[in-house]
Design a protein around this motif. Sequence first.
Motif, mmCIF file in Angstrom:
data_model
loop_
_atom_site.group_PDB
_atom_site.id
_atom_site.type_symbol
_atom_site.label_atom_id
_atom_site.label_comp_id
_atom_site.label_asym_id
_atom_site.label_seq_id
_atom_site.Cartn_x
_atom_site.Cartn_y
_atom_site.Cartn_z
ATOM 1 N N PHE A 72 15.348 -9.255 -13.174
ATOM 2 C CA PHE A 72 15.510 -9.919 -11.882
ATOM 3 C C PHE A 72 16.577 -9.229 -11.045
ATOM 4 N N ASP A 73 17.718 -8.990 -11.649
ATOM 5 C CA ASP A 73 18.815 -8.347 -10.915
ATOM 6 C C ASP A 73 18.411 -6.961 -10.424
ATOM 7 N N ALA A 79 14.833 -5.144 -3.656
ATOM 8 C CA ALA A 79 14.310 -5.973 -2.564
ATOM 9 C C ALA A 79 15.283 -6.011 -1.396
ATOM 10 N N GLN A 80 16.567 -5.948 -1.713
ATOM 11 C CA GLN A 80 17.602 -6.025 -0.684
ATOM 12 C C GLN A 80 17.957 -4.670 -0.092
ATOM 13 N N SER A 81 17.228 -3.652 -0.464
ATOM 14 C CA SER A 81 17.575 -2.313 0.003
ATOM 15 C C SER A 81 16.482 -1.762 0.906
ATOM 16 N N ASP A 82 16.754 -0.599 1.484
ATOM 17 C CA ASP A 82 15.728 0.003 2.337
ATOM 18 C C ASP A 82 14.592 0.605 1.514
ATOM 19 N N ALA A 84 12.828 -1.212 -0.460
ATOM 20 C CA ALA A 84 11.909 -2.313 -0.787
ATOM 21 C C ALA A 84 10.449 -2.044 -0.433
ATOM 22 N N PRO A 85 10.160 -1.640 0.797
ATOM 23 C CA PRO A 85 8.741 -1.455 1.127
ATOM 24 C C PRO A 85 8.068 -0.371 0.298
ATOM 25 N N MET A 90 9.444 -7.531 -3.188
ATOM 26 C CA MET A 90 9.740 -8.517 -2.147
ATOM 27 C C MET A 90 10.148 -9.854 -2.763
ATOM 28 N N LEU A 91 10.885 -10.628 -1.985
ATOM 29 C CA LEU A 91 11.220 -11.987 -2.403
ATOM 30 C C LEU A 91 10.012 -12.878 -2.152
ATOM 31 N N SER A 92 9.846 -13.873 -2.992
ATOM 32 C CA SER A 92 8.702 -14.765 -2.835
ATOM 33 C C SER A 92 9.083 -16.178 -3.243
ATOM 34 N N HIS A 114 16.251 -18.048 -7.748
ATOM 35 C CA HIS A 114 17.064 -18.669 -6.698
ATOM 36 C C HIS A 114 16.575 -20.059 -6.363
ATOM 37 N N THR A 137 12.701 -19.517 -5.589
ATOM 38 C CA THR A 137 12.455 -18.226 -4.974
ATOM 39 C C THR A 137 12.598 -17.171 -6.056
ATOM 40 N N GLY A 227 1.169 -11.276 -1.531
ATOM 41 C CA GLY A 227 1.802 -9.984 -1.713
ATOM 42 C C GLY A 227 2.028 -9.318 -0.385
ATOM 43 N N VAL A 228 2.370 -8.049 -0.429
ATOM 44 C CA VAL A 228 2.696 -7.330 0.797
ATOM 45 C C VAL A 228 1.505 -7.351 1.765
#
Lengths: 341, 408
Positions: A72-73, A79-82, A84-85, A90-92, A114, A137, A227-228
Amino acid sequence: MKRVKVVVVGAGVIGFSTAVCIAESLPLCAVTLVADRFSPDTTSDGAAGIMIVSKYPDIDLERQKRWFKDSFDHLLAIAQSDQAPEAGVMLSSGCEIFRTVPAETVPFWADVVHGFRFLTESELKRFPEHCFGQAFTTIKCECSAYLPWLEKRFRRAGGKVQQSHVNHLQELAGTYDLIVNCSGLGAWSLVGDQQVHPVRGQVLKVQAPWIKHFIGDADGLTYFYPGVHCLTVGGTRQEGDRRLEADPAESEDILRRCCLLEPSLAKGKVLGEWVGLRPGRRNPRVEREVLGTQGSARRVHVVHNYGHGGRGVTLAWGTALDALGLVKQIINETGPPEARL
Amino acid sequence: MRVAVIGAGVIGLSTAKCIYEQYHLTQGNLTIEVYADRFTPLTTSDGAAGFWQPYLYDNGRTEETKWNKETFDYLLSVLSSPESVKMGIFLQSGYNLCSDYAPEPSFKDIVLGFRHLTKRELEMFPGYNHGWFNTALMIEGKTYLPWLMDWLQSRGVMFYQKKIESFKELADAGVDIIINCSGVRSGDLQPDPQLTPGRGQIIKVDAPWLKHWILTHNKRSSTYNSPYIIPGSRLVTVGGVFQVGNWSEANNSIDHKKIWEEACHLEPSLKHARIVEDWAGLRPVRTTVRLQREKISCGQNDIEGEGLHSVLPSSRSSHTFLEFSSVLGARAGAGDPCWALGPAHHLLTPLPLAGLLEAPAGGLYGQRAGGHGGQQAAAAVHGEEAGEDQKRDGGESQQPAPAQGGHH
């Protein structure tokens, strides 16, 4: 000093995660990843990749928790970085719903995801056949993007990739000092593990971009994960079933069950179907072994990391770190390659 | 009975729908006409993200919160209908982030699943150490407006692309009731010094991995001048700026830079996202919602008017038209009354009309009851504070500057 030659067998999420862990952490290792199938043709590719887990019966709970938390970490940071895409992470948010109240209403991973909470009575009204639910989350990791991203990372760390089919792990003993077995379902033939069995899963990929939350029935049979680009809508869990073709009747049934949970899903556009064989096992096998090689006194060290069933994406990084620990152990014990047994 | 609605944004079209629903069976020969110079997709409502969220605090105006709740509940009920996708209505969860401690918002019991953000969640947003998570509603103008127009057109409502220059123009044409939903440019029809644009600029981005909205609230910057990220069904709306008095509908590169940099800081995954377009819109800002009945001389006829606000077809807006019907009934015998209505200033608020009418109820309806058959005495009913009950979209929310107080 000669580098330790490590081979990782398998190019699914377990194989590449483990290979990256080793290549990035142990520069003294020359890591090669060998597999017959790569993304987009692995089991990982069609998986929804949502981080949700259930308890394995025989693995120490602290270890399971650590697997989940490490994964998870790791994914949260992506997910919190550039990145991610490109990595498909992604967060869900969404909920798991139960037809009967579970013995454990707060699972061991509740404080890792979360915002874990129970569904309120009014929220449950939406699901007349369910009496309990958990909202939280979590993270979704789509392997069709994540595997190529991991491969890039692996190569950047000096890793080499080779496409070939391995019949027996012993074949590799001559070339490599250490074998890491991430062969998933292939372990059945590769190492003769009778415990490994396919658990067939059929899913639909549906375009319904207004659906932003996941809903999963705790029975594991009915779920959809946005998803995306599309939703993964499922599913089935057929033990011992090796059919790789999609069954249209099953698709209809999947849609019917999911539309009961989310009526607007009926307005979605079905993009396709996909079938995967989960590498089922009572517990994932993350342990070391020494394999004798036929007709020779030489033995080879193996670290196994397979049998994650439907939780491969969820536990990939955590079990990869565990496997890395075992690799380190072996290297420390066996000293320089020349002195191997 | 000829009813003319001026304005084809979400206010005008929702109002037309409400009127039709309430009166098409009971009012003989009811015709509804909508006049506007801009139709979807060129209205202010179209550019908006379409996010439902009031301002954080109603500052004691609990009625507003009550009206918001009724609206939210109504929309929620629409959500489970087969039309919801075609209407552009869906649920989405997200984060309200505060730079410092702030009291819980007035809408906390309206939205779904409201809770405080945990420490670990806040760790995702450096610079914000307090906030909340909840599930709210999205209503996308670019989808909702066409749906409304189809709905109206299939029921015989006529649409005319025309800029109405005066109420007289319509009165002379024989219109019986005029409803002014012309938003920020109401001043062209009737001067209103309290009305001013609150310019917003947004960036539409292709970032489909984002499934949560993120709104920030900074004590230092005014509302909507701090970053927000609101995913839609296709694109993500990134904002924001709030520039009072700025009439420019052109995109500004300095605003773009500020918005983009702050958004990427808030959500690093945006960094390589494809920017699709910029858009600027003018929030129709006013210190209060204006709901007013006027008497305007119009040649031989005295025109009386009543302003009203309608946004989304709220469960309470139908009540407004019942009020109208009693007025209409009373006037029927006096020939052909023209009704010119005062401006509806508040764009995109979930504020139900009836609540406004009830507020200082005695004035308007008490007089009417006594004064039928002859000239109606003009009476003013002033509605509540604009802005508290915002439907949040691409910046299309009002800033009731002095009265806001509290957190903003």
